[in-house]
Scaffold this active site. Structure first.
Site, PDB file in Angstrom:
ATOM      1  N   THR A  59       0.924  -1.226  -0.229  1.00 58.97           N
ATOM      2  CA  THR A  59      -0.048   0.001  -0.381  1.00 58.97           C
ATOM      3  C   THR A  59       0.621   1.302   0.042  1.00 58.97           C
ATOM      4  O   THR A  59       2.359   0.792   0.523  1.00 58.97           O
ATOM      5  CB  THR A  59      -1.011   0.144   1.196  1.00 58.97           C
ATOM      6  OG1 THR A  59      -0.324  -0.070   2.630  1.00 58.97           O
ATOM      7  CG2 THR A  59      -2.058  -1.287   1.293  1.00 58.97           C
ATOM      8  N   GLY A  86      -5.960  10.226 -13.574  1.00 63.65           N
ATOM      9  CA  GLY A  86      -6.042  11.227 -13.464  1.00 63.65           C
ATOM     10  C   GLY A  86      -7.018  11.869 -13.273  1.00 63.65           C
ATOM     11  O   GLY A  86      -7.431  13.319 -13.249  1.00 63.65           O
ATOM     12  N   SER A  87      -8.028  11.352 -13.491  1.00 61.32           N
ATOM     13  CA  SER A  87      -9.743  11.272 -13.189  1.00 61.32           C
ATOM     14  C   SER A  87      -9.709  12.356 -12.126  1.00 61.32           C
ATOM     15  O   SER A  87     -10.148  13.174 -11.671  1.00 61.32           O
ATOM     16  CB  SER A  87     -10.688  10.583 -13.937  1.00 61.32           C
ATOM     17  OG  SER A  87     -10.761   9.820 -14.741  1.00 61.32           O
ATOM     18  N   GLU A 193      -2.649  14.993 -20.695  1.00 60.75           N
ATOM     19  CA  GLU A 193      -1.908  14.959 -21.579  1.00 60.75           C
ATOM     20  C   GLU A 193      -0.148  14.452 -22.002  1.00 60.75           C
ATOM     21  O   GLU A 193      -0.148  15.046 -23.575  1.00 60.75           O
ATOM     22  CB  GLU A 193      -3.006  14.631 -22.565  1.00 60.75           C
ATOM     23  CG  GLU A 193      -4.020  14.117 -22.809  1.00 60.75           C
ATOM     24  CD  GLU A 193      -5.174  13.884 -23.769  1.00 60.75           C
ATOM     25  OE1 GLU A 193      -4.957  14.833 -24.666  1.00 60.75           O
ATOM     26  OE2 GLU A 193      -6.697  14.037 -23.559  1.00 60.75           O
ATOM     27  N   SER A 214      -2.368  12.728 -15.417  1.00 52.50           N
ATOM     28  CA  SER A 214      -2.676  10.927 -15.869  1.00 52.50           C
ATOM     29  C   SER A 214      -1.636  10.259 -16.169  1.00 52.50           C
ATOM     30  O   SER A 214      -0.758  10.372 -16.988  1.00 52.50           O
ATOM     31  CB  SER A 214      -3.877  11.262 -16.254  1.00 52.50           C
ATOM     32  OG  SER A 214      -3.747   9.552 -17.206  1.00 52.50           O
ATOM     33  N   HIS A 219      -0.204   7.232 -21.794  1.00 55.82           N
ATOM     34  CA  HIS A 219       0.257   8.140 -21.388  1.00 55.82           C
ATOM     35  C   HIS A 219       1.958   8.334 -21.902  1.00 55.82           C
ATOM     36  O   HIS A 219       2.447   7.229 -22.005  1.00 55.82           O
ATOM     37  CB  HIS A 219      -0.285   8.723 -20.519  1.00 55.82           C
ATOM     38  CG  HIS A 219      -1.664   8.991 -20.429  1.00 55.82           C
ATOM     39  ND1 HIS A 219      -2.402  10.535 -20.035  1.00 55.82           N
ATOM     40  CD2 HIS A 219      -3.425   8.345 -20.730  1.00 55.82           C
ATOM     41  CE1 HIS A 219      -3.492  10.027 -19.815  1.00 55.82           C
ATOM     42  NE2 HIS A 219      -3.785   8.898 -20.624  1.00 55.82           N
ATOM     43  N   HIS A 246      -9.959   9.565   2.632  1.00 54.31           N
ATOM     44  CA  HIS A 246     -10.292   9.855   4.064  1.00 54.31           C
ATOM     45  C   HIS A 246     -10.928  11.207   4.994  1.00 54.31           C
ATOM     46  O   HIS A 246     -11.986  11.376   5.298  1.00 54.31           O
ATOM     47  CB  HIS A 246     -10.177   9.016   4.581  1.00 54.31           C
ATOM     48  CG  HIS A 246      -9.934   7.411   3.958  1.00 54.31           C
ATOM     49  ND1 HIS A 246     -10.850   6.531   3.609  1.00 54.31           N
ATOM     50  CD2 HIS A 246      -8.583   7.036   4.664  1.00 54.31           C
ATOM     51  CE1 HIS A 246     -10.008   5.211   3.658  1.00 54.31           C
ATOM     52  NE2 HIS A 246      -8.508   5.483   4.019  1.00 54.31           N
ATOM     53  N   ARG A 250      -3.737  12.364   9.049  1.00 54.07           N
ATOM     54  CA  ARG A 250      -2.422  11.511   9.310  1.00 54.07           C
ATOM     55  C   ARG A 250      -1.104  12.031   8.593  1.00 54.07           C
ATOM     56  O   ARG A 250      -0.344  12.147   8.854  1.00 54.07           O
ATOM     57  CB  ARG A 250      -2.583  10.220   8.722  1.00 54.07           C
ATOM     58  CG  ARG A 250      -2.329   9.525   9.845  1.00 54.07           C
ATOM     59  CD  ARG A 250      -2.809   7.866   9.864  1.00 54.07           C
ATOM     60  NE  ARG A 250      -3.759   7.621  10.376  1.00 54.07           N
ATOM     61  CZ  ARG A 250      -4.334   5.595   9.593  1.00 54.07           C
ATOM     62  NH1 ARG A 250      -4.045   5.208   8.919  1.00 54.07           N
ATOM     63  NH2 ARG A 250      -5.391   5.773  10.301  1.00 54.07           N
ATOM     64  N   ASN A 275     -11.001   7.490  -0.944  1.00 56.80           N
ATOM     65  CA  ASN A 275      -9.504   7.179  -1.416  1.00 56.80           C
ATOM     66  C   ASN A 275      -9.306   6.719  -2.192  1.00 56.80           C
ATOM     67  O   ASN A 275     -10.043   5.681  -3.235  1.00 56.80           O
ATOM     68  CB  ASN A 275     -10.275   5.777  -0.618  1.00 56.80           C
ATOM     69  CG  ASN A 275      -9.048   4.663  -0.572  1.00 56.80           C
ATOM     70  OD1 ASN A 275      -8.521   4.772  -1.022  1.00 56.80           O
ATOM     71  ND2 ASN A 275      -8.938   4.012  -0.351  1.00 56.80           N
TER      72      ASN A 275
HETATM   73  C1  LIG Z   1      -7.626  15.379 -20.588  1.00 53.01           C
HETATM   74  C2  LIG Z   1      -7.471  14.521 -19.791  1.00 53.01           C
HETATM   75  N1  LIG Z   1      -8.032  14.344 -18.790  1.00 53.01           N
HETATM   76  C3  LIG Z   1      -8.094  13.848 -17.701  1.00 53.01           C
HETATM   77  C4  LIG Z   1      -7.837  11.848 -18.154  1.00 53.01           C
HETATM   78  C5  LIG Z   1      -8.582  11.102 -16.952  1.00 53.01           C
HETATM   79  O1  LIG Z   1      -6.610  10.509 -16.797  1.00 53.01           O
HETATM   80  P1  LIG Z   1      -7.255   8.967 -16.420  1.00 53.01           P
HETATM   81  O2  LIG Z   1      -7.958   8.468 -17.348  1.00 53.01           O
HETATM   82  O3  LIG Z   1      -5.777   8.503 -15.939  1.00 53.01           O
HETATM   83  O4  LIG Z   1      -8.179   9.056 -15.207  1.00 53.01           O
HETATM   84  C6  LIG Z   1      -7.441  12.476 -19.446  1.00 53.01           C
HETATM   85  C7  LIG Z   1      -7.767  11.046 -19.795  1.00 53.01           C
HETATM   86  O5  LIG Z   1      -6.856  10.592 -20.967  1.00 53.01           O
HETATM   87  C8  LIG Z   1      -7.785  13.376 -20.605  1.00 53.01           C
HETATM   88  O6  LIG Z   1      -6.989  11.985 -21.502  1.00 53.01           O
END
Ligand SMILES: Cc1ncc(COP(=O)(O)O)c(C=O)c1O
Length: 426
Positions: A59, A86-87, A193, A214, A219, A246, A250, A275
């Site tokens: 972890t 990345g999201s 990107e 990301s 990538h 969370h 910590r 998380n």
């Molecule tokens: C411009 C952009 N933002 C966010 C993301 C999200 O990244 P991930 O796929 O790692 O969640 C991407 C994914 O390719 C992206 O191209």
């Protein structure tokens, strides 16, 4: 026992090295001759991850921290906080801005300016925090925010801009920075990107209050899945650390000034949180991928220069996008984009079908014009001005692979295929 374990570990390492030394893993490219992406890792990453697995320290830990330090240093920002995608990095960047610990957090209904061409999870985190995305047009040279369109879109409720460095191109950070300062707006960067892309000599990720990267499989460098939040503000980095895990305190460097009524410090929750932690295995990948990044970027740039020259003669039918190379900037070419001009005697589909038939994979430019995606109906938003370039990108643009595994033979093959297509359509 310890000695025996060490001997076995050494054997495993040697076998993994031998395995990868045999050359490209069969099937790594799928069935395509020029795939959109290929794996970017080898024996070093696998051995580092195996060492974590064998040690049972799997972890988030010391390797994640090492990768964070390397990434912060590479970008030129003070702090980096690794997450599982990345999201998730975009989600944390947005959440940080509505944190009650900021002097002027974003409030529900505040507007955030975003390009109409980006990725779905550029928009959704903004919706999650109650903000209203305002979609504006992009330019056709770089597929990034058109600063004039941004300026025209700024209204009384505008609080932030998300600079999405699409396809490896930095946004015009001089213009966007000036707008942000003049209108007192937060500047976020979605650099998912754009590993190593530069605007006027500064790496993306070092401009805004918070930036997201990301490390998904396709990538420039990858931790399989993974992401990074980057900021030069220590307070924001600590908020990101709490949001990552969370909402507890910590992992922070400097504790928030919240009185503790006697709760166990390890389970003291002071902030919102999710998380979104990465595994140690992803940190293990990251620290070795770092060494590959600049050589990978060099290959992508050489390929782009080659195709730029090769396809210049088709300028009446194909619109090339030169990327962000002006003012000492550097494009890192997430792929190689082409747009079929409306006056061309063929459609994008004619060309992509031909290329696919030749084993050259193609795809649309990310999520296209998000105004036209059904998901836009699910959340409050505003469309600012016409989106003629986004419309054109949605209708006529595509990209094919430009990555570290495309060398001279592959790029020549792509040129030959495009030449063959064009010769058939005089
Ligand atoms: C411009 C952009 N933002 C966010 C993301 C999200 O990244 P991930 O796929 O790692 O969640 C991407 C994914 O390719 C992206 O191209």
């Amino acid at each position: 026992m310890t000695e025996r374990r060490q001997a076995i570990s050494a054997q495993i390492r040697a076998l993994v090295e031998e395995y990868f030394a045999l050359g490209e893993v069969p099937g790594a490219r799928g069935t395509a001759r020029v795939p959109l992406h290929v794996p970017s890792y080898g024996a070093e990453e696998v051995n580092e991850a195996l060492a974590s697995l064998l040690s049972t320290r799997v972890t988030m830990g010391e390797k994640v921290q090492r990768f964070e330090a390397l990434w912060a240093d590479y970008v030129g920002a003070g702090q980096a906080v690794m997450v599982n995608s990345g999201s998730s990095a975009n989600l944390i960047a947005a959440e940080v801005l509505r944190s009650p610990f900021l002097p002027r957090p974003l409030a529900p209904g505040d507007e955030v300016i975003v390009p109409a061409v980006a990725w779905s999870t550029t928009y959704f985190p903004l919706v999650t925090i109650g903000a209203v995305p305002v979609l504006v047009d992009v330019d056709l040279d770089t597929f990034t925010l058109d600063p004039k369109a941004v300026e025209a879109a700024i209204g009384p409720r505008t609080r932030a801009i998300v600079a999405v460095h699409l396809l490896g191109n930095a946004c015009d950070m001089a213009a966007l920075g000036a707008l942000a300062r003049r209108h007192d707006l937060y500047l976020l960067e979605d650099a998912c990107e754009a590993h190593g892309a530069e605007f006027a000599g500064t790496r993306v990720g070092a401009f805004g209050q918070v930036a997201a990267f990301s490390f998904y499989f396709s990538h420039h460098i990858s931790t399989i899945e993974g992401g990074m939040v980057v900021t030069s503000d220590e307070r924001l980095a600590d908020l990101a650390r709490m949001l990552r895990a969370h909402g507890w305190q910590r992992d922070v460097r400097k504790k928030l000034d919240v009185p503790n009524p006697g709760i166990d410090e390890r389970y003291f929750f002071v902030n919102f949180g999710y998380n979104l932690r990465p595994m140690e295995l992803q940190g293990a990948f990251g620290i070795h991928q770092m060494q590959r990044l600049e050589p990978f970027i060099r290959t992508r740039r050489e390929n782009a220069a080659y195709w730029g020259q090769a396809f210049a003669k088709y300028a009446d039918r194909l619109r090339l996008s030169p990327g962000r190379e002006d003012r000492g900037s550097r494009s890192v070419w997430f792929g190689y984009p082409l747009s079929v001009r409306p006056e061309a005697p063929f459609t994008r589909e004619d060309l992509t079908r031909f290329l696919e038939g030749k084993g050259i994979e193609t795809r649309p430019i990310m999520a296209g014009n998000f105004r036209d995606q059904p998901a836009i109906r699910l959340f409050p938003h505003r469309i600012a001005g016409g989106l003629p370039n986004a419309e054109l990108i949605m209708r006529a643009s595509f990209f094919f692979g430009n990555h570290h595994a495309i060398g001279e033979p592959e790029r020549a093959y792509v040129r030959e295929c495009v030449d063959e297509f064009m010769a058939g359509r005089r």
